[in-house]
Scaffold this active site. Structure first.
Site, short mmCIF file in Angstrom:
data_model
loop_
_atom_site.label_atom_id
_atom_site.label_comp_id
_atom_site.label_asym_id
_atom_site.label_seq_id
_atom_site.Cartn_x
_atom_site.Cartn_y
_atom_site.Cartn_z
N ALA A 135 6.65 10.49 13.48
CA ALA A 135 6.37 11.48 12.36
C ALA A 135 4.97 11.22 11.73
O ALA A 135 4.28 11.74 11.26
CB ALA A 135 7.68 11.92 11.74
N VAL B 189 0.78 -1.29 -0.20
CA VAL B 189 0.17 0.10 -0.10
C VAL B 189 0.78 1.27 0.16
O VAL B 189 0.20 2.43 -0.24
CB VAL B 189 -1.00 0.09 1.34
CG1 VAL B 189 -2.17 -1.05 0.91
CG2 VAL B 189 -0.43 -0.15 2.68
N LYS C 171 3.01 8.69 12.19
CA LYS C 171 1.73 8.64 13.04
C LYS C 171 1.21 10.07 13.24
O LYS C 171 0.04 10.32 13.15
CB LYS C 171 2.13 7.91 14.35
CG LYS C 171 2.33 6.40 14.08
CD LYS C 171 1.28 5.50 13.32
CE LYS C 171 1.42 4.25 13.21
NZ LYS C 171 0.50 3.44 12.39
N ILE D 242 0.06 -2.82 22.31
CA ILE D 242 -0.52 -3.90 22.08
C ILE D 242 0.33 -5.10 21.74
O ILE D 242 1.30 -4.94 21.12
CB ILE D 242 -1.43 -3.75 21.01
CG1 ILE D 242 -2.47 -2.11 21.16
CG2 ILE D 242 -2.69 -4.71 21.05
CD1 ILE D 242 -2.99 -2.01 22.39
N TYR E 144 8.90 6.88 12.94
CA TYR E 144 7.50 6.37 13.40
C TYR E 144 6.71 7.42 13.80
O TYR E 144 5.63 7.40 13.59
CB TYR E 144 7.70 5.37 14.11
CG TYR E 144 6.57 4.38 14.36
CD1 TYR E 144 6.27 3.47 13.60
CD2 TYR E 144 5.85 4.45 15.68
CE1 TYR E 144 4.92 2.72 14.00
CE2 TYR E 144 4.95 3.99 16.08
CZ TYR E 144 4.24 2.70 15.23
OH TYR E 144 3.05 1.92 15.31
N ASN F 143 -4.56 0.29 8.19
CA ASN F 143 -3.97 -0.12 9.34
C ASN F 143 -2.45 -0.53 9.07
O ASN F 143 -1.74 -0.81 9.98
CB ASN F 143 -4.86 -1.30 9.98
CG ASN F 143 -4.24 -2.23 10.68
OD1 ASN F 143 -4.06 -1.86 11.57
ND2 ASN F 143 -3.51 -3.31 10.07
N SER G 231 -1.17 6.15 16.76
CA SER G 231 -0.59 5.75 17.83
C SER G 231 -0.19 6.64 18.88
O SER G 231 -0.34 7.92 18.48
CB SER G 231 0.98 5.30 17.26
OG SER G 231 1.78 4.79 18.44
P1 NAP Z 1 1.62 -6.50 12.52
O1 NAP Z 1 1.24 -7.61 13.29
O2 NAP Z 1 3.02 -6.39 12.00
O3 NAP Z 1 0.62 -6.10 11.32
C1 NAP Z 1 1.23 -5.24 10.45
C2 NAP Z 1 0.83 -5.77 9.01
O4 NAP Z 1 0.99 -4.80 7.82
C3 NAP Z 1 1.78 -6.99 8.65
O5 NAP Z 1 1.14 -8.00 8.09
C4 NAP Z 1 2.58 -6.27 7.66
O6 NAP Z 1 3.29 -7.17 6.73
C5 NAP Z 1 1.63 -5.44 6.96
N1 NAP Z 1 2.05 -4.31 6.00
C6 NAP Z 1 3.55 -3.96 6.19
N2 NAP Z 1 3.66 -2.96 5.49
C7 NAP Z 1 2.75 -3.23 4.47
C8 NAP Z 1 2.58 -2.62 3.14
N3 NAP Z 1 3.41 -1.69 2.51
N4 NAP Z 1 1.33 -2.74 2.47
C9 NAP Z 1 0.47 -3.77 2.99
N5 NAP Z 1 0.58 -4.49 4.22
C10 NAP Z 1 1.93 -4.16 5.03
O7 NAP Z 1 1.47 -5.09 13.44
P2 NAP Z 1 0.27 -4.58 14.17
O8 NAP Z 1 0.77 -4.33 15.72
O9 NAP Z 1 -0.96 -5.29 14.25
O10 NAP Z 1 0.25 -3.03 13.75
C11 NAP Z 1 -0.87 -2.71 13.06
C12 NAP Z 1 -0.94 -1.10 12.77
O11 NAP Z 1 -1.14 -0.65 14.34
C13 NAP Z 1 0.33 -0.31 12.42
O12 NAP Z 1 -0.09 0.71 11.79
C14 NAP Z 1 1.26 -0.12 13.70
O13 NAP Z 1 1.83 1.01 13.50
C15 NAP Z 1 -0.12 0.20 14.72
N6 NAP Z 1 0.14 0.20 15.76
C16 NAP Z 1 0.29 -0.78 16.67
C17 NAP Z 1 0.87 -0.96 17.88
C18 NAP Z 1 1.20 -1.91 18.83
O14 NAP Z 1 1.46 -1.95 19.89
N7 NAP Z 1 1.12 -3.39 18.08
C19 NAP Z 1 0.44 0.46 18.64
C20 NAP Z 1 0.19 1.42 17.89
C21 NAP Z 1 -0.27 1.50 16.77
P3 NAP Z 1 4.99 -7.58 7.23
O15 NAP Z 1 4.81 -8.57 8.49
O16 NAP Z 1 5.23 -8.37 6.01
O17 NAP Z 1 5.44 -6.38 7.59
#
Ligand code: NAP
Length: 253
Positions: free
Chosen positions: A162, A63, A164, A193, A160, A89, A147
């Protein structure tokens, strides 16, 4: 059922928070487009949703590429006919294959651009395509993944933070622009999380997180999926440009 027959696209839906949202939205009656950059991740979650009795299709795309996003939306429209809810997301927690943290001086141009592209460029590209469908039909929901990194800030991840913070500013602007067209745009700003993104955190970093979280623990993916479900549902009919932050009480960097 709160999303009966709604067409939802979740980017980064193949893992963590995106996977949880897809599963929850499907249980609430939505037909779910599961985007991911990794084909097997998108396929696995789509299969999981279908095995649980839901309707889902995988859509593989990076994306952060404008052309790939355009192609993906054409595929979603061909498969489902419309889009009612977009969840921006997809994301990455690091730009190099290491859990080391980097000061701003140590960041390369590539560290900077990859982080901004994956989060902020992608949110713009997908939002633009979704609005082309939602504005003419005068209905739609866009939910952007921010975030606490973008609201409170976190040290040693300035790229990161910047990205968000940019997403939150983008959310507020677009929300004001398109509310009159019946499209509601809001953001979620999760605290830490338990997902594959945070799994590699070292013990010392985990203790720092727990110590800064008044509830004394990481959140669970459902905590975020539930907020997304609310923003996607009729319960959020008066929510415009808001940032909901399920974060266990986190207030500080
Ligand atoms: P995650 O388990 O790593 O899931 C993110 C998914 O997005 C992965 O499958 C990843 O693929 C995919 N992805 C990465 N780059 C992409 C791209 N260019 N096009 C399409 N898909 C892509 O992480 P998550 O913790 O669920 O995070 C989801 C969102 O929540 C993110 O935006 C993260 O910044 C945000 N967030 C997370 C937390 C937390 O504590 N977990 C807190 C605040 C915000 P790959 O595995 O191949 O990279």
């Amino acid at each position: 059922m709160r999303l009966k027959d709604k067409i939802v696209l979740v980017t980064g839906g193949g893992s963590g928070l995106g996977r949880e949202m897809g599963l929850l939205f499907a249980r609430e009656g939505a037909k779910v487009g599961v985007n991911d950059v990794r084909p097997e991740a998108a396929q696995n979650v789509a299969t999981e949703i279908e095995r649980a009795g839901g309707v889902a299709r995988p859509f593989v795309a990076d994306v952060s590429s404008s052309a790939a996003v355009r192609k993906m939306f054409a595929e979603v429209l061909a498969a489902f006919g419309t889009i009612d809810v977009l969840v921006n997301n997809a994301g990455i927690g690091r730009t190099r294959d290491t859990t080391d943290l980097f000061t701003t001086i140590e960041l390369t141009d590539d560290d900077w651009h990859k982080m901004i592209a994956t989060h902020l460029d992608a949110t713009f590209y997908c939002t633009r395509e979704a609005l082309r469908v939602m504005i003419p039909k005068k209905a739609g929901r866009i939910i952007n993944q921010g975030s606490i990194a973008g609201t409170a800030g976190l040290p040693f991840v300035s790229n990161y933070c910047a990205a968000k913070a940019g997403i939150i500013g983008f959310t507020k602007s677009v929300a004001l622009e398109v509310a009159k067209h019946g499209v509601l745009v809001n953001a979620i700003a999760p605290g830490f999380i338990e997902t594959p993104m945070t799994a590699p955190l070292e013990a010392e970093a985990r203790q720092w997180v727990i110590g800064n979280t008044p509830l004394g623990r990481f959140g669970q993916p459902h905590d975020i999926a539930a907020a997304a479900l609310y923003l996607a549902s009729d319960d959020a009919n008066f929510m415009v440009g808001q940032v909901i932050s399920p974060n266990g009480g986190w207030t500080t960097a």
